[in-house]
Structure formats: C-alpha cells, structure tokens
Scaffold this motif. Structure first.
Motif, PDB file in Angstrom:
ATOM      1  N   LEU A 168       0.932  -1.262  -0.032  1.00  0.00           N
ATOM      2  CA  LEU A 168      -0.090  -0.005   0.081  1.00  0.00           C
ATOM      3  C   LEU A 168       0.918   1.239   0.043  1.00  0.00           C
ATOM      4  CD1 LEU A 168      -2.854  -0.775   2.449  1.00  0.00           C
ATOM      5  CD2 LEU A 168      -3.152  -0.528   0.100  1.00  0.00           C
ATOM      6  N   ARG A 169       2.056   1.415   0.893  1.00  0.00           N
ATOM      7  CA  ARG A 169       2.834   2.543   1.093  1.00  0.00           C
ATOM      8  C   ARG A 169       3.442   2.933  -0.443  1.00  0.00           C
ATOM      9  NH1 ARG A 169       4.721   0.500   5.656  1.00  0.00           N
ATOM     10  NH2 ARG A 169       3.003   0.339   7.151  1.00  0.00           N
ATOM     11  N   GLU A 170       3.804   1.544  -0.872  1.00  0.00           N
ATOM     12  CA  GLU A 170       4.480   1.595  -2.249  1.00  0.00           C
ATOM     13  C   GLU A 170       3.494   2.588  -3.239  1.00  0.00           C
ATOM     14  OE1 GLU A 170       5.390  -2.181  -3.670  1.00  0.00           O
ATOM     15  OE2 GLU A 170       7.068  -2.327  -2.340  1.00  0.00           O
ATOM     16  N   VAL A 171       2.438   2.492  -3.093  1.00  0.00           N
ATOM     17  CA  VAL A 171       1.711   3.263  -4.095  1.00  0.00           C
ATOM     18  C   VAL A 171       0.910   4.540  -3.489  1.00  0.00           C
ATOM     19  CG1 VAL A 171       0.913   1.109  -5.525  1.00  0.00           C
ATOM     20  CG2 VAL A 171      -0.485   1.902  -3.706  1.00  0.00           C
ATOM     21  N   GLY A 172       1.459   4.724  -2.555  1.00  0.00           N
ATOM     22  CA  GLY A 172       1.170   6.264  -1.749  1.00  0.00           C
ATOM     23  C   GLY A 172       0.011   6.210  -1.056  1.00  0.00           C
ATOM     24  N   LEU A 173      -0.443   4.936  -0.438  1.00  0.00           N
ATOM     25  CA  LEU A 173      -1.814   4.928   0.157  1.00  0.00           C
ATOM     26  C   LEU A 173      -1.150   4.406   1.627  1.00  0.00           C
ATOM     27  CD1 LEU A 173      -4.002   2.871  -2.313  1.00  0.00           C
ATOM     28  CD2 LEU A 173      -4.110   5.421  -1.694  1.00  0.00           C
ATOM     29  N   LYS A 174      -2.177   5.076   2.799  1.00  0.00           N
ATOM     30  CA  LYS A 174      -1.852   4.762   4.030  1.00  0.00           C
ATOM     31  C   LYS A 174      -2.325   3.284   4.215  1.00  0.00           C
ATOM     32  CE  LYS A 174      -1.963   9.442   6.203  1.00  0.00           C
ATOM     33  NZ  LYS A 174      -2.681  10.132   6.816  1.00  0.00           N
ATOM     34  N   ALA A 175      -1.437   2.521   5.020  1.00  0.00           N
ATOM     35  CA  ALA A 175      -2.044   1.245   5.457  1.00  0.00           C
ATOM     36  C   ALA A 175      -3.018   1.353   6.754  1.00  0.00           C
ATOM     37  CB  ALA A 175      -0.613   0.510   6.034  1.00  0.00           C
ATOM     38  N   THR A 176      -4.276   1.404   6.251  1.00  0.00           N
ATOM     39  CA  THR A 176      -5.359   1.587   7.164  1.00  0.00           C
ATOM     40  C   THR A 176      -5.760   0.108   7.420  1.00  0.00           C
ATOM     41  OG1 THR A 176      -7.016   2.114   5.847  1.00  0.00           O
ATOM     42  CG2 THR A 176      -5.709   3.848   6.704  1.00  0.00           C
ATOM     43  N   LYS A 177      -6.708  -0.077   8.763  1.00  0.00           N
ATOM     44  CA  LYS A 177      -7.294  -1.133   9.012  1.00  0.00           C
ATOM     45  C   LYS A 177      -8.280  -1.667   7.777  1.00  0.00           C
ATOM     46  CE  LYS A 177      -9.303  -1.744  13.120  1.00  0.00           C
ATOM     47  NZ  LYS A 177      -9.353  -2.028  14.633  1.00  0.00           N
ATOM     48  N   SER A 178      -9.143  -0.649   7.380  1.00  0.00           N
ATOM     49  CA  SER A 178      -9.886  -1.123   6.206  1.00  0.00           C
ATOM     50  C   SER A 178      -9.270  -1.741   5.198  1.00  0.00           C
ATOM     51  CB  SER A 178     -10.860   0.043   6.003  1.00  0.00           C
ATOM     52  OG  SER A 178     -11.574   0.574   7.249  1.00  0.00           O
ATOM     53  N   ARG A 179      -8.374  -1.035   4.736  1.00  0.00           N
ATOM     54  CA  ARG A 179      -7.898  -1.539   3.517  1.00  0.00           C
ATOM     55  C   ARG A 179      -6.997  -2.585   3.580  1.00  0.00           C
ATOM     56  NH1 ARG A 179      -5.167   4.513   1.991  1.00  0.00           N
ATOM     57  NH2 ARG A 179      -7.043   5.436   1.235  1.00  0.00           N
ATOM     58  N   LEU A 180      -6.528  -2.968   4.774  1.00  0.00           N
ATOM     59  CA  LEU A 180      -5.610  -4.264   4.914  1.00  0.00           C
ATOM     60  C   LEU A 180      -6.872  -5.473   5.137  1.00  0.00           C
ATOM     61  CD1 LEU A 180      -3.061  -3.130   7.616  1.00  0.00           C
ATOM     62  CD2 LEU A 180      -2.664  -3.592   5.205  1.00  0.00           C
ATOM     63  N   SER A 181      -7.867  -5.125   5.867  1.00  0.00           N
ATOM     64  CA  SER A 181      -8.937  -6.038   5.912  1.00  0.00           C
ATOM     65  C   SER A 181      -9.604  -6.383   4.742  1.00  0.00           C
ATOM     66  CB  SER A 181     -10.109  -5.571   6.688  1.00  0.00           C
ATOM     67  OG  SER A 181      -9.849  -5.355   8.038  1.00  0.00           O
ATOM     68  N   VAL A 182      -9.742  -5.501   3.430  1.00  0.00           N
ATOM     69  CA  VAL A 182     -10.092  -5.889   2.353  1.00  0.00           C
ATOM     70  C   VAL A 182      -9.191  -6.471   1.505  1.00  0.00           C
ATOM     71  CG1 VAL A 182     -10.894  -4.721   0.208  1.00  0.00           C
ATOM     72  CG2 VAL A 182     -11.770  -3.717   2.397  1.00  0.00           C
ATOM     73  N   LEU A 183      -7.968  -6.040   1.605  1.00  0.00           N
ATOM     74  CA  LEU A 183      -7.193  -6.936   0.774  1.00  0.00           C
ATOM     75  C   LEU A 183      -6.913  -8.340   1.152  1.00  0.00           C
ATOM     76  CD1 LEU A 183      -4.057  -4.436   0.319  1.00  0.00           C
ATOM     77  CD2 LEU A 183      -5.181  -5.629  -1.350  1.00  0.00           C
ATOM     78  N   GLU A 184      -6.983  -8.446   2.494  1.00  0.00           N
ATOM     79  CA  GLU A 184      -6.822  -9.971   3.167  1.00  0.00           C
ATOM     80  C   GLU A 184      -7.975 -10.546   2.708  1.00  0.00           C
ATOM     81  OE1 GLU A 184      -6.824 -10.653   7.672  1.00  0.00           O
ATOM     82  OE2 GLU A 184      -5.254  -9.099   7.550  1.00  0.00           O
ATOM     83  N   ALA A 185      -9.412 -10.125   2.904  1.00  0.00           N
ATOM     84  CA  ALA A 185     -10.202 -10.926   2.253  1.00  0.00           C
ATOM     85  C   ALA A 185     -10.175 -11.231   1.014  1.00  0.00           C
ATOM     86  CB  ALA A 185     -11.849 -10.008   2.430  1.00  0.00           C
ATOM     87  N   LEU A 186      -9.736 -10.232   0.078  1.00  0.00           N
ATOM     88  CA  LEU A 186      -9.718 -10.642  -1.336  1.00  0.00           C
ATOM     89  C   LEU A 186      -8.748 -12.033  -1.443  1.00  0.00           C
ATOM     90  CD1 LEU A 186     -10.016  -7.282  -3.008  1.00  0.00           C
ATOM     91  CD2 LEU A 186     -11.559  -9.268  -3.611  1.00  0.00           C
ATOM     92  N   ALA A 187      -7.682 -11.718  -0.744  1.00  0.00           N
ATOM     93  CA  ALA A 187      -6.672 -12.847  -0.979  1.00  0.00           C
ATOM     94  C   ALA A 187      -7.173 -14.298  -0.703  1.00  0.00           C
ATOM     95  CB  ALA A 187      -5.199 -12.369  -0.177  1.00  0.00           C
ATOM     96  N   GLU A 188      -7.982 -14.108   0.386  1.00  0.00           N
ATOM     97  CA  GLU A 188      -8.435 -15.404   0.984  1.00  0.00           C
ATOM     98  C   GLU A 188      -9.531 -16.208   0.117  1.00  0.00           C
ATOM     99  OE1 GLU A 188      -9.360 -14.879   5.036  1.00  0.00           O
ATOM    100  OE2 GLU A 188      -7.299 -14.237   5.652  1.00  0.00           O
ATOM    101  N   MET A 189     -10.317 -14.976  -0.355  1.00  0.00           N
ATOM    102  CA  MET A 189     -11.556 -15.464  -1.108  1.00  0.00           C
ATOM    103  C   MET A 189     -10.999 -16.058  -2.642  1.00  0.00           C
ATOM    104  SD  MET A 189     -14.181 -12.357  -0.166  1.00  0.00           S
ATOM    105  CE  MET A 189     -15.754 -13.094  -0.586  1.00  0.00           C
TER     106      MET A 189
END
Lengths: 140, 140
Positions: free
Chosen positions: B8-29
């Motif tokens: 996330l930080r690499e593309v200039g976005l803050k690593a927030t809880k929501s974003r991490l949750s969404v990414l995790e979910a997508l990775a797991e699904m």
DNA sequence: GTGAGTGCAAACGATTTGCACGGTG
DNA sequence: CACCGTGCAAATCGTTTGCACTCAC
C-alpha cells in the motif's frame, strides 16, 4: 444501411419498431453508447423510445449477440453495433475510453490457450492503464 | 501471505485497517468478488467494514493498480487480488464467469497493434460467448 | 499534530420488474 | 389472432457523496 429486420429475425427476435430504432441509433451514433445515450438520441430525434424499453432492448440484443457490449466500469455499460471489431482502452484514473483497432478484424480474434467449456464468439480486450493526460498530472 | 502494508505504501496509500482487511479478504476469497461479497465476507468474520467504505477502498485500490478489476456486466464489478494474471469468459446468456489462464503470465500480456496515447499496464481479455450449459438448452 | 481515511446515513443513478395494452408474424 | 414485446411507473440495487470523527504517519 444494413437490413436490421432480417438480422433480428435471424436470431429469433421480432422486428419491432423499438428494436429497429435502437439499432438505427447505434449504427448512426457509431461509437460506444450507454443505454441512456441511445435513449436521449432517439428522444432528441423525435423518435422517443422509453428509457426502460431501451434497457430491455439493448439487453435482449446483446444477449442474442446482435450488439457488442463493453463494460467500462460501474454504471458504464456501453453498447455498439460493431461493423469493425475493435478493442478498448480505459484509463484507470479518469475513465476515458478510446478504441483500439484490432488487426485481425475477425471475431473472435483470439482464442484461449486452453480448452473451455463454452462456445467462444468474441474476444474483447480491455487495455487498462493511465492515459497521457492523467500521467502528466500525477506522474504516478 | 504478502505484506500488504508495504504494498500500500508503495503506491502512496496509507496502510489502514479497512484497506488491510479488504486486501486480506480478497486474498483469502481468491476469486472474483463483488464489493458486496467482500463486505459480507468480512462481516461474517466479525471484522466488519462498512459497505460504503468497502466500495471506497476497492475503488481506491484499483485506481492505484493494487487490485484487478473486471466488469462482467451491469452491477457486476468484480475485484481480485491477482497473484496470477488471467482472463475471463462470460456467458452472454446466463452470465456465468470463469477464469481463463493466461499463458504469458506477464502484465500486460498483450499490446495493441497501434500506438495509443497512454501507458498501458494491463491487457485484460474478456471472452464472450455461450457456455455449454446454455448452448445445450437453446441450441442457438 | 494534521491531513488522509473512516464510518455512517442519505442521495443518486443505472437497471429491473409487473402488468395492461398493442403490433408482428 | 396469439404471443411476444412495449410502455409506463414504481421498485431495486449497486455505488457515490457529505460530513464529523479517528488514526496512521
């Protein structure tokens, strides 16, 4: 101008006024048009076809393969009566769309590398990226 | 499991809880998921992220190229955290979607035959046609 | 500390649906 | 003349927006 009535009957759809109007509109507008644009075009031309019906018609027509559909994002379903098979580029920032010609010109111009349980009729390529304009603006 | 925070930080976005949750979910699904499915998945997991936020997050992430987007029809915007680049087949009748592997595996796997005023990052192919099931049913 | 990002609820707009009527084959 | 398709309005559903609050940096 192609004979739309025949084209419709060929796929088992009745040649009704609404359908012919929509097809004509798409042929004349000659680009990617949303259902709404078709509706507006026809309205402004005094040949109004109700919004709801336009949606139904484009839905039916694309389901029968008479129209080409391109989904360019949420709420951006575009239809076209494609004479020439082509592809699209969509900017991931500003959502601009432009056509990208297809050298092959035949449909489908590509086939998957593996066997799939389906009859493939089209291969539509969506190139995604950043258009020059957005690229300059943010240097991302 | 990849380090999402860094990504996330690499593309200039803050690593927030929501974003991490969404990414995790997508990775797991691990498939194509609508924003809504992500929301449900997280909710059912007691890690609820509000619907509106999920939409915002997947929008932002895909805008920054972290997620892959596929528009499979009206109201069918699908997101995935793609490990492997691949393409899709969409049945024009029943709208079923299945993955079609990409031999190249690199992104973009294809480039247009002409020059376009943009930086192309991905080439996503949507094969359209009729799946075997629908084909048998109507012999169209 | 401070601006980016969230959370929530309400607004929005595209698309769908149901039913009575009309036109095509 | 039998159905398929239309027309219209209301319902639906995905998605966006505005604003006060919070947290990552």
């Amino acid at each position: 101008m192609k004979d739309f009535s025949t084209a419709l009957r060929e796929v088992g759809l009745k040649a009704t006024k609404s359908r012919l109007s929509v097809l004509e509109a798409l042929a004349e507008m000659g680009g990617h048009c949303s259902a709404d644009e078709v509706h507006q075009y026809l309205t402004g031309r005094g040949q109004a076809v109700p919004r709801g019906t336009v949606f139904k018609v484009v839905g039916d027509l694309s389901e029968q393969g008479v129209l080409m559909v391109t989904d360019a994002g949420p709420g951006r379903t575009l239809y076209e009566y494609a004479e020439e098979w082509h592809h699209h580029f969509v900017c991931r920032i500003c959502k601009t769309i432009f056509d990208v010609p297809c050298v092959e010109g035949r449909k489908p111009c590509l086939l998957p590398d593996v066997e799939v349980p389906a009859v493939i009729e089209e291969a539509q390529i969506i190139f995604r990226g950043v258009c020059n304009e957005c690229h300059e603006e943010q240097g991302s």
